[in-house]
Design a protein around this motif. Sequence first.
Motif, PDB file in Angstrom:
ATOM      1  N   LEU A  15       0.847  -1.206  -0.222  1.00  0.00           N
ATOM      2  CA  LEU A  15      -0.208   0.170  -0.025  1.00  0.00           C
ATOM      3  C   LEU A  15       1.205   1.230  -0.081  1.00  0.00           C
ATOM      4  O   LEU A  15       0.547   2.341  -0.739  1.00  0.00           O
ATOM      5  CB  LEU A  15      -1.238  -0.178   1.193  1.00  0.00           C
ATOM      6  N   ASP A  16       2.080   1.225   0.839  1.00  0.00           N
ATOM      7  CA  ASP A  16       2.921   2.319   0.874  1.00  0.00           C
ATOM      8  C   ASP A  16       3.960   2.722  -0.440  1.00  0.00           C
ATOM      9  O   ASP A  16       3.498   3.530  -0.576  1.00  0.00           O
ATOM     10  CB  ASP A  16       4.126   1.903   2.279  1.00  0.00           C
ATOM     11  N   ASN A  17       3.773   1.787  -0.824  1.00  0.00           N
ATOM     12  CA  ASN A  17       4.401   2.471  -2.781  1.00  0.00           C
ATOM     13  C   ASN A  17       3.681   2.321  -3.595  1.00  0.00           C
ATOM     14  O   ASN A  17       3.625   1.904  -5.061  1.00  0.00           O
ATOM     15  CB  ASN A  17       4.956   0.742  -2.822  1.00  0.00           C
ATOM     16  N   TYR A  18       2.066   2.382  -3.661  1.00  0.00           N
ATOM     17  CA  TYR A  18       1.007   2.893  -4.379  1.00  0.00           C
ATOM     18  C   TYR A  18       0.932   3.955  -4.079  1.00  0.00           C
ATOM     19  O   TYR A  18       0.796   5.016  -3.497  1.00  0.00           O
ATOM     20  CB  TYR A  18       0.484   1.355  -3.907  1.00  0.00           C
ATOM     21  N   TYR A  19      -0.333   4.833  -5.393  1.00  0.00           N
ATOM     22  CA  TYR A  19      -0.733   5.805  -5.496  1.00  0.00           C
ATOM     23  C   TYR A  19       0.215   6.854  -5.473  1.00  0.00           C
ATOM     24  O   TYR A  19       0.325   7.989  -4.873  1.00  0.00           O
ATOM     25  CB  TYR A  19      -1.760   5.745  -3.854  1.00  0.00           C
ATOM     26  N   LYS A  20       1.205   6.346  -6.486  1.00  0.00           N
ATOM     27  CA  LYS A  20       2.506   7.277  -6.785  1.00  0.00           C
ATOM     28  C   LYS A  20       2.269   8.087  -7.968  1.00  0.00           C
ATOM     29  O   LYS A  20       2.558   9.609  -8.756  1.00  0.00           O
ATOM     30  CB  LYS A  20       4.309   7.193  -6.356  1.00  0.00           C
TER      31      LYS A  20
END
Lengths: 491, 1027
Positions: A15-20
């Motif tokens: 999750l932390d590495n997405y929506y970038k």
Amino acid sequence: CKNELDVNPQERVTLDNYYKTQADAFAALVSVYDRFGFQAGGLYDKIAIMDAACDDHLAGGGGPSDINDLQVMSTYTLNSNVGPESYLWSKGYSGIYRANVLLSKIDAIPMDAAIKSRYIAETKTLRAIFYFDLVRFFKNIPLITGTIDPSQMFDVVQAPPADVYTLIIKDLTDAIPVLPATVPAATEGGRITKGAAQALLGKVYLQQQKWPEAAAQFAIVNGTTPGQANSTYGYKLLPKYADLWNPLNKFNSESILEIVHSANSQGGWGDAGASEGNLLDIITGPRGYSQLNSTAPDYYSGYSFLVFTPEFASFIHNDPRNFPTVANLDSLQNIAKSAKYTPGYNNTGFFLNKFIAHVANKTSVGTNYDLNFPQDNYEIRLADTYLLEAEALMKAGQSGVGSRAYQLFNAVRARVGLNPVELNMDNLMKERRLELAGEGQRWLDLVRWGIAGQVLQKRGFITGRNEIFPIPQSELNNTKLQQNKEWGGTL
Amino acid sequence: CSIVMAQTTIRGKVTDNTGQILPGVTVKANGTPNAVVTDATGNYSIKVPPNATLTFSFIGFATQNVQVGSQEILNVTLTITQNNLNEVVVVGYGTQKKSVVTGAISGVKGTDLDSQPVTRIEQSLQGRTSGLTIAASSGQPGSASTVRLRGFTSFGTGKNDPLWVVDGVVIDAGGIGYINQGDIESIEVLKDAASAAIYGTRAAAGVILVTTKKGKSGNLSINYSGYYGLQEPAKRLDLLNGTQYATLRNSALVAAGKAAPYANPALFGAGTDWQSLVFNNSAPKQNHEFSISGGSEKATFFTSFAYSDINGIVATDISKWNRANIRLNATYKPAKWISFGENLGYSHSVNSGVGETNREYGGVLSSAINLDPLTPAIITDPAVAATYRADAVRDPQGRPYGISTAVLQEMKNPLAYIQTRLGNYGWDHNIVANAFSDIEPIKGLKLHTSLGTKMAFYGGDTFTPVAFFNTSTAPSRSSLSRSITYVINWNIENILSYTRNFGKHNVTLLAGEGEYKDGNARGTTTTYLDIPATTFDQASFRFNTLAANRTTSGSDGTDHRINSLFSRVQYNYDEKYLATALIRRDGSSRFGSNNRFGYFPSASVGWVPTLESFFPKNNVVNFLKIRGSYGITGNDGIGDFAFVPTIGSGGQRNYTFGSTNTEVINIGYSPNAPANPDLKWEQTSQTDIGFDATLFQNFTLTVDVYKKKTTGILGNPPIPAYTGYGSFAQNISDMENKGIEFELGYRKQLGNFNLGVNGNASFFKNKVTKLVAGQTYIDDNSATFQTLGNITRTYINQPYNQYYGYKSAGIFQSQDEVNNYKSTNGTILQPNAKPGDTKFANLNGDNIIDANDKTILGNPNPTMSYGLTINLSYKAFDFIAFGSGVGGAKIFQGLRRLDISAANYQTKYLNAWSPTNTSATLPRIVDGDPNQNYSKFTDLYLESGNYFRLRSVQFGYSFPRSMISKIGMKKLRVYVLSENLFTITKYSGYDPELGVSNDAGGGAVYGIDRGAYPQARSFLVGLNVGF
């Protein structure tokens, strides 16, 4: 030694590495759209439920419990444990969750500003669609605009329906100015346009009996001259009614909002609901169909659901829309002797021709033909908004010969070669029943008009109860939700 | 003065009952201090007073007292007492003398399995030891069985499979099929937590240790054993013949107010007997094993080659299996302080399968059961054949196979189906090997290092031609698929142990370290569509189909890694007071940082009162050991990465934009279910109390009672759907198992007659003790059946996954009864019912019969299992009978398709209710079944699953040594054998033994019969030769 245990999650994007990136935002938007078109793994969708529930159809199928959710809908034996309500509920809320996640993350994504605001507008429109269905089907529902922390998931309460409508209207009015007037059909067909959001807003107002507001939105969509092309969006009734049901005729001038299907996703039985194909096409086809000569249609043998009642068949029999709407299999088998079929459960011989799959449209990718028919479904089409605007205007007092309401109403009739008739509630109801038969509108119309109990009593419909669905029992367990009083609850 | 009595000298030889000489036997003249020991040739010589009594005693043998008469030569044969207490058993990471073991360990020796014609190790264990419940999932050759140790340990399928360890290498439950039975030296089942805890996180469902044969220094030994025979189905169903079928269909349709379709049922006669077309009454089965072993002081070796070939009894042309095995075990001992070696097993199997073996959607047997008998198997009339479509499947003579017009959907003419699958096959290669070294720098201190691997390569080729089976099932494109997967798992272990005796204190200390990796399967599947072939033999990837018609998919597993530290202390005082304590620490890649490491301790104690001086000498209790243990084991059998918040893709997120032919199916991404960083191990704690005894010299008895409790069973509990996200893994449920196990042995020799009896029985009681707060039941892992929906459910304080449905309150005999069957508020409960229909019990007393009236109808899982072996021998003849059974289980008999009203029936349905047969137990049969007599799940679908099966009975003859030694043979034995000669059961289907299989639906549910491939009955002749 400890690092030895740290396995790379590989394809599992954290999750932390997405929506970038913009691409991430688009993929997230796609996942929201997916819920708009989401079909139940048990081979049905919203249209199938609405059809099974109304007086024009019987559930049909292979036996009295085949696609049981449709059977209990048709006989009004559904309850909070058994019926299609879980599908409708979770379809809506998983869509809302995905929309809320995207809306909460998109602000921080560095991307083209115009594209970002368009994605937001599409997401809000979709969220409005989900809530509009949920509030109509379940009345008292949780209103969730963020994501719920798992530690608080049992603390959610229901909101007054008025608050839900407030959010729907706000989402749509936020979205409308930003959405594109048209999209290139070849590549973006199916994405939300300004007209789609306005038509939706019109329907929302109509549901609330805000007649002038509803009429105003529909007027923008329908254009200045009923029957002529809308100069802003290009909407125009198709000259030939039957062309609406040609699966290749997607995003035609009458289409305002479509659920897009494709023959190319290779959907399989492992998760039929995940197919991009149209499942209505296979379930409405006659069972054991075989063409004896080429004068018979090239139907693809299906599962014989959603057959028309004999009463409806005789009602539409002399209407020009009869043939595109009703497939008379007994006539093909016994009179023309050009085809054979196996009668299913509830068989009447009258099948829902608008959707029945054709061999010609069978997928050319893979071998899972049943689940991969390409026909789109209309969520909103122009004849519908014509009639809805006419209804709103009539309710607001306008119905005389030559009035806009009268013109809109008779434009729908004129398209199929029918002479104008007086616009009154009775005629309008008949017209909607004929024009939109099998498209999942009838039941919602009956409830909106307040005559569902009277029309559907013989099917088991109980006035003051069946206008809405029971909130699924699984949603009440351990939560603060309460069942609606219609279903024996306290709200 | 002293009186010197006249003493005579007695001489003789002591042998065992097989004629082997026994050196080291103590011979004592009672009442005198005289005692001697037999020499290396088994001979003794002792001085005795007249009329003395000689006592012959030797560990592992029954002590014998012989009164001396006038003879000077006294030869004695000693009988082996069962469960030789001096024998050594394999425990985790070591061996221990059986008499000092404190855990609950059951074992099977390779010699007990000799000449048992099973091809998978699970079947070798079936019925042999207490605590294990084993059920074949299919009679298809090569199929795995379901193995449950002491009932259920967790929910779901995989987490209940015991851990298999072969020569120290961990093997998954599916992969254990590679092993050749003839290579097995012994199998030990670690049943209690105290024994299993040394395998830590993977031991909760029990551990089964397999040791393969090693060479012995000394003479070269060459052995061959083999058998050949034929198999047949043990049972056929009584299905309706043509006339009966037409009659029943007529009456069903007339009852529904429709016209009778068959004017003259008598014309149809017997009709087509589909069963006889798919069953084979003489399917061959053969097995050959050849081994050479031997060695010297410095090196030993065991080499074997084996080949098995079995044809199935159902649709033999597409149900075959063969396997070739090679084993190379060797040890080298270049110096006193070091040895090293390897154990390597390789297997290659090739199989073709009928496809789904227990599934009503198109299984061969299911089609044979459900197809109407009116459809001919093959259309011989050219006029009728001319009406068949061009793509209808035809036999080699060009005649089309008959297509039913009544029974459609997935039901295919089985002959046509077989024809289209000819040639399809799957294959696998397995290599399980370890290399090890043992270094003993000072006496008692050993460093054992082992590097093991399990490699598997498997795949298959499948061709599906264009075929028209019926209007519902007609693949219209040919396709050729090839899949290949490979898996390489490995483990490394280093173990340091120290054994020393201080006087009567015996101590063994052990400390070890291990690293394990599995789960990294990698595979590809390639499919070509529309190749111009009609049979498998013609099909080839050389055909250049359009690029769009070639698809490939790949698969990647996820590494599952474990690292471990473990240590153990074993202590005994004079073999009288026994104690073992151990602890293992495991780290698993499946858990987040909050709970990555788990600790698994255990302790056990034992006491041997028969060694106490105060224990009265008696002839009743010869040996007694009382044991008690407690331990904790773990289970990490959940998916990977449940502790990390992840974003997922997949079909449930995609959406299409664009017009026909220009559309793009866009891949969507959204969060998966929320992560649970607190996820931790499932823990199973177990208390075991038991004893081992030798009674009346000839009886051995082992009894264990246990209670095991699993806490924090991982599950995905239902969460409110309004959250929008899916359920996430949590440690939620608890479950308890209690049980008692008995193993009883008896051995007696009367002259040339030897008798051995071994029996075991196990009783289980399972109870789910905790679910999510507020929930009284869960439907996770429920079995489903066609349109009935879920047919099992797990209730709190009840056994796991019981049958759940409507209770029948009998059959309405009259319209009055229908009208009088009312709810409390006076409404008629079943207004549309007619006489002959099922009366559904209104259990909740409301005014409607609905899902709330469902109740628990029975337990699919056995609550007891037992086994019995009888060995008899008289001179050169031997006889072995072995049987096993289960009790307390119910079977769901789902052989008939509910959704195909024209499907055939078993003959018992001829006795269904009718106005002239009102005492029937089956409700009336009416087309469409408006009252849902048969399409609601009632108790009428459940039958007793209890059975006893004579698994094998064998009769053999060994040629006398005197005759065969002339040609250099040590052993020559011929035998005849029958498997599954009979099964005692009330079950009306083919076979009451129904394990868990993928086909039978998820949920780890036994006993669901959808037309399962039954076990064969076989008749074999065999040969054992030894040089």
